[in-house]
Design a protein around this motif. Structure first.
Motif, PDB file in Angstrom:
ATOM      1  N   CYS A  44     -33.820 -89.942 106.462  1.00  0.00           N
ATOM      2  CA  CYS A  44     -34.918 -89.192 107.058  1.00  0.00           C
ATOM      3  C   CYS A  44     -34.983 -89.471 108.561  1.00  0.00           C
ATOM      4  N   HIS A  46     -37.373 -89.723 110.526  1.00  0.00           N
ATOM      5  CA  HIS A  46     -38.457 -90.515 111.124  1.00  0.00           C
ATOM      6  C   HIS A  46     -38.472 -91.967 110.683  1.00  0.00           C
ATOM      7  N   LEU A  47     -38.033 -92.282 109.456  1.00  0.00           N
ATOM      8  CA  LEU A  47     -38.038 -93.686 109.031  1.00  0.00           C
ATOM      9  C   LEU A  47     -36.635 -94.232 108.785  1.00  0.00           C
ATOM     10  N   ILE A  49     -34.799 -93.780 106.162  1.00  0.00           N
ATOM     11  CA  ILE A  49     -34.594 -94.189 104.772  1.00  0.00           C
ATOM     12  C   ILE A  49     -34.059 -93.002 103.967  1.00  0.00           C
ATOM     13  N   ASN A  70     -40.289 -89.340  99.464  1.00  0.00           N
ATOM     14  CA  ASN A  70     -41.267 -90.345  99.891  1.00  0.00           C
ATOM     15  C   ASN A  70     -42.538 -89.713 100.418  1.00  0.00           C
ATOM     16  N   HIS A  71     -42.410 -88.623 101.160  1.00  0.00           N
ATOM     17  CA  HIS A  71     -43.581 -88.054 101.848  1.00  0.00           C
ATOM     18  C   HIS A  71     -43.721 -86.557 101.657  1.00  0.00           C
ATOM     19  N   ALA A  73     -41.960 -84.271 102.913  1.00  0.00           N
ATOM     20  CA  ALA A  73     -41.492 -83.487 104.065  1.00  0.00           C
ATOM     21  C   ALA A  73     -40.455 -82.468 103.609  1.00  0.00           C
ATOM     22  N   PRO A  86     -44.155 -85.607 108.207  1.00  0.00           N
ATOM     23  CA  PRO A  86     -44.250 -86.498 109.367  1.00  0.00           C
ATOM     24  C   PRO A  86     -43.127 -86.350 110.388  1.00  0.00           C
TER      25      PRO A  86
HETATM   26  S1  FES Z   1     -39.189 -90.880 105.212  1.00  0.00           S
HETATM   27 FE1  FES Z   1     -39.572 -89.413 106.734  1.00  0.00          FE
HETATM   28  S2  FES Z   1     -40.545 -87.750 105.777  1.00  0.00           S
HETATM   29 FE2  FES Z   1     -40.235 -89.240 104.254  1.00  0.00          FE
END
Ligand code: FES
Length: 109
Positions: A44, A46-47, A49, A70-71, A73, A86
């Motif tokens: 991802c 942004h993180l 992962i 996870n989110h 997205a 995010p």
């Molecule tokens: S880790 Fe970034 S949107 Fe889920």
């Protein structure tokens, strides 16, 4: 010099489906959608992962978007661009490949 690394047969990826792969350190996801194939790093933006919780499941319930488990997205399959969540506005990193004799070949350095 460029090298070609065999990853899989295109038949290993169901139409309208996705698969995850690991090649050395590289984790990637491959999606076959409307006859087109795309490959992105399974990271991802942004993180940093992996996107999936369930092995090989990278698509949302409609099968029309890549989704971060996870989110939630959502990423456009063709471009990898995040349109909700995010990391909206950022992109999955495309993995260069080519298709030859029904084989997906990663393009290495
Ligand atoms: S880790 Fe970034 S949107 Fe889920």
């Amino acid at each position: 010099m460029t090298s070609l690394i065999p990853l899989c047969s295109l038949d290993d990826i169901p139409e309208g489906g996705s698969r995850g792969f690991q090649h050395g350190e590289l984790k990637l996801l491959v999606v076959k959608h409307k006859g087109k194939v795309v490959a992105y790093r399974n990271t991802c933006p942004h993180l940093g992962i992996p996107l999936e919780w369930v092995e090989h499941q990278f698509l949302d319930s409609s099968g029309t978007m890549i989704q971060c488990a996870n989110h939630g997205a959502l990423f456009v399959i063709d471009s990898g661009k995040c349109v909700a969540g995010p990391c909206a506005g950022r992109k999955l990193e495309a993995v260069p490949f080519r298709i030859d004799a029904n084989q997906l070949l990663l393009i290495g350095d």
